[in-house]
Design a protein around this motif. Structure first.
Motif: not given
Lengths: 382, 356
Positions: A127-131, A313-315
């Motif tokens: 769910x939060x993979x690409x958050x 940037x933290x991805x």
């Protein structure tokens, strides 16, 4: 193309596979960038969208195409020709269409039916993979100076868990960072958060309030990166030592090819000679070693986050299960005690509040006999 | 940022590959490079649906995978027509994807020259729609200019995958023809003539030591290259015919051999050895319905696989009702020692991937 005369010169700036689909041969990042820029027109990598009319006019002129042919070309190649259903009858894209003929759809339906029958709760990781990415996608800075220059290189770097972790060492990256070519390695180092940096050594049962002054990050400032036979040391502070010397000297005495050294703060990513997809090392705190893999190097694109200030940037950040206080089971454990007569187990974990209420009276005097150590949970950065 | 779960790095790979290849195969059959033709095939197969049904967080990963797959059809050594098909496929997938923000098409530096060459070839052959589509993709800024076509994270594969390229799509090798072309042959024959002239002027024609080369080697060379070309063309045609013929003949052979082996085996196992005198009281019994693979049962197959132990057990022992349930699961020691029959407990399903 061997017939086209001469031996093909291997241009070291064009990345090639060393092992197919695994990693590449080493290449120079700055050289890679110049190779791309020499092959493209500025329009290709600019952030401004081109005018459609200009595009059509240029195309027509270049290929000697008349206006009618141009119009025909446009209509044939437009997205309308790919529409499988008339505009007002579009099926719902969220659902697999009925009677699928494509193999992929049949497989997808099968998987969905199976998942529905299992009644598993949603996977939090997915769910939060690409958050994080969604948050920063397409962000533009307010000041024009802060915009990432066109033609800049972006590197995607995976930092893995230190070798001391039992699980997920090799597979799941702990964090994924986006760096630009003009960042120095020192900035990269600052962006990596490892819990071992926050560890505090020492027993603090008598002086619980001064514990935060002693985090390891401040004590042991030395660190190095190892890329392609060069150790990049952090020499910004007077306390930093060259911890790579031991390895270099050992290597010399054991007939290894000689390694060289450089400074972390003076080297930018643009100057590095690296392999993509190959593991390298980041070592800090003397023995906390992380694998670092550069997974991708590419030019900037108008859809990227263009604010220079937000980089590195933290991805992606992997979430670790945290251990909670044994009293309240709500807060993350901050202290752990041994030889404690109040504690149900040895050792025992407490959050700050429960720890103080249990072990100290209102005036802050220590009650009973125990030893207390500050504890940093692995998931402290969640 | 494709995150890999255990054993699920590429869940739809096979299916995607077969879908794309069937689309491109149909395109190849039309022998056309027009986008109109391609879009018709696209519409007929409702290919846009390939994106439908993906859950929110799957969309981006799926788009990434399908674009990477389509990209591989755009590069050499595939035939020009397939590459044009690959380009159209890339364009269509890029425009129709449901992921938001959209995934870009990754172009590696090493492939860019091939792409430019392709554009030039298409322009020279006046395939304006192919050139237009490629330009459109650049106009839409659909490309990410990268180092490598996919993200690399040092994932070593256990088994080396077989060559992915479908045979029909690959450009046929034409190196001999390319090397020995008309100009080269002309030059060779000129030099050959000069050499012969010089030889005769220098020495006597009867001297054998100077005859190092064939007199007519240039025509021979040309002949060999033409033969090769003809053979290549013939090979494709006769391939289909040969298969049917060979199949039936080898099957017959197989069954003959099997029958022979079966007869030998039956002689060996049919009679049990007589027990020695000291063991007369324990005669070996020949069980006519023994579980050893009955060779007489299947003369047609040369090798009969033994049914598994589980299957044999099921066959031999017959259960009913409760005992059936009990027999299929492992016995619990506690049940053995209890006096009353224990009610079947609901087996708790152990989640394979416990969510934390």
């Amino acid at each position: 193309m061997a017939a086209s005369g001469g031996s093909t010169t291997s241009n070291t700036n064009i990345p090639e596979y060393e092992y197919s689909d695994v990693n590449t041969k080493p290449f120079h990042i700055g050289g890679f960038r110049s190779e791309w820029l020499s092959r493209l027109t500025p329009d290709d990598y600019s952030y401004q969208p081109e005018e459609e009319d200009t595009f059509d006019a240029n195309f027509a002129k270049e290929h000697g195409v008349s206006a009618e042919t141009m119009a025909e070309l446009k209509s044939v190649c437009s997205i309308d020709s790919l529409r499988c259903h008339p505009e007002d009858e579009q099926p719902d894209p969220e659902v697999v269409p009925p009677n699928p003929t494509l193999q992929t759809l049949i497989e997808r339906k099968k998987k969905q039916d199976y998942k529905a029958s299992r009644k598993i709760t949603k996977n939090r990781h997915d769910l939060y993979a690409n958050e994080l990415e969604r948050l920063t996608y397409g962000m533009k800075p307010e000041a024009v100076d802060d915009i990432l220059p066109e033609g800049e290189v972006i590197l995607t770097v995976n930092v893995y868990y230190p070798a001391s972790y039992d699980k997920f060492n090799y597979v799941r990256p702990h964090m994924t960072l986006l760096m630009t070519g003009s960042h120095s390695l020192a900035e990269f180092r600052d962006a990596i958060c490892c819990v071992s940096d926050l560890q505090v050594c020492g027993e603090f049962s008598n002086t619980p309030n001064i514990a935060p002054d002693f985090i390891s990050k401040d004590h042991y400032k030395s660190a190095f990166f190892y890329f392609e036979g060069v150790f990049y040391n952090d020499m910004r502070y007077p306390e930093c030592q060259d911890i790579s010397m031991t390895t270099i000297e050992w290597a010399k005495s054991h007939n290894f090819p000689s390694y060289s050294q450089a400074k972390m703060e003076d080297t930018r990513f643009m100057d590095l000679n690296v392999k993509v997809g190959f593991p390298y090392l980041y070592c800090h705190q003397g023995d906390c070693e992380h694998l670092v893999i550069i997974t991708d190097v590419r030019l900037t694109h108008k859809n990227d986050c263009l604010d220079k200030e937000l980089y590195p940037l933290l991805t992606h950040k992997h979430r670790v299960a945290t251990q909670k206080c044994s009293v309240c089971h709500i807060f993350i454990g901050r202290w752990f005690t041994t030889n404690d007569e109040f504690a149900p187990s040895h050792p025992c974990l407490f959050c700050d509040k429960c720890f103080r209420t249990l072990h100290y009276n209102e005036d802050g005097y220590k009650l009973g006999d125990f030893l207390a150590y500050p504890y940093v949970d692995r998931g402290a950065f969640n | 940022m494709i995150r890999s779960k255990r054993g699920e790095t590429d869940p739809y790979r096979k299916q995607l590959k077969s879908d794309c290849e069937s689309l491109l195969g149909r395109f190849q059959k039309t022998e056309s490079v027009r986008f109109q033709v391609f879009s018709e095939i696209w519409r007929e197969s409702n290919f846009t649906h390939i994106f439908y049904g993906a859950v929110k967080h799957e969309k981006r990963a799926f788009s990434r995978r399908v674009l990477d797959l389509a990209y591989s059809y755009f590069l050499p050594p595939l035939t020009f027509q397939i590459r044009v098909g690959g380009l159209y496929l890339l364009y269509s997938l890029y425009r129709c994807q449901t992921a938001s923000p959209p995934e870009q098409i990754r172009v590696a530096l090493k492939d860019w020259d091939e792409v430019k060459k392709f554009e030039k070839d298409a322009a020279d052959a006046q395939h304006l729609d192919a050139v237009y589509i490629l330009r459109q993709l650049r106009f839409l800024k659909a490309f990410h200019f990268t180092a490598m076509p996919t993200l690399l994270a040092y994932k070593k594969k256990r088994k080396t995958e077989k060559s992915d390229l479908s045979e029909e799509f690959v450009e046929r090798a034409s190196r001999p023809q390319e090397l020995i072309n008309g100009d080269l042959l002309e030059e060779l024959s000129n030099i050959h003539e000069l050499y012969e002239k010089m030889k005769t002027s220098v020495s006597l024609p009867s001297e054998k030591s100077v005859n190092m080369i064939h007199r007519s080697f240039v025509p021979q060379l040309r002949g060999s290259v033409l033969d090769f070309h003809k053979w290549q063309q013939n090979k494709d045609e006769t391939d289909l015919d040969e298969d049917c013929g060979e199949g039936t003949s080898s099957q017959q052979e197989c069954s003959n051999r099997a029958g022979l082996i079966a007869s030998i085996k039956s002689k060996a196992y049919g009679e049990a050895a007589e027990a020695s005198k000291s063991r007369r009281h324990r005669q070996v019994e020949v069980d006519p319905t023994s579980n050893e693979s009955g060779p007489s049962n299947a003369p047609g197959r040369s090798r009969k696989t033994k049914p598994s132990f589980k299957a044999r057990t099921k066959e031999k022992f017959h259960f009913s009702g409760d005992q059936l349930k009990a027999s299929s699961s492992t016995t619990m020691i506690s049940h053995l020692t209890s006096l009353d029959p224990v009610a079947a407990e609901n087996v708790k399903y152990f989640k394979r991937f416990p969510s934390k």
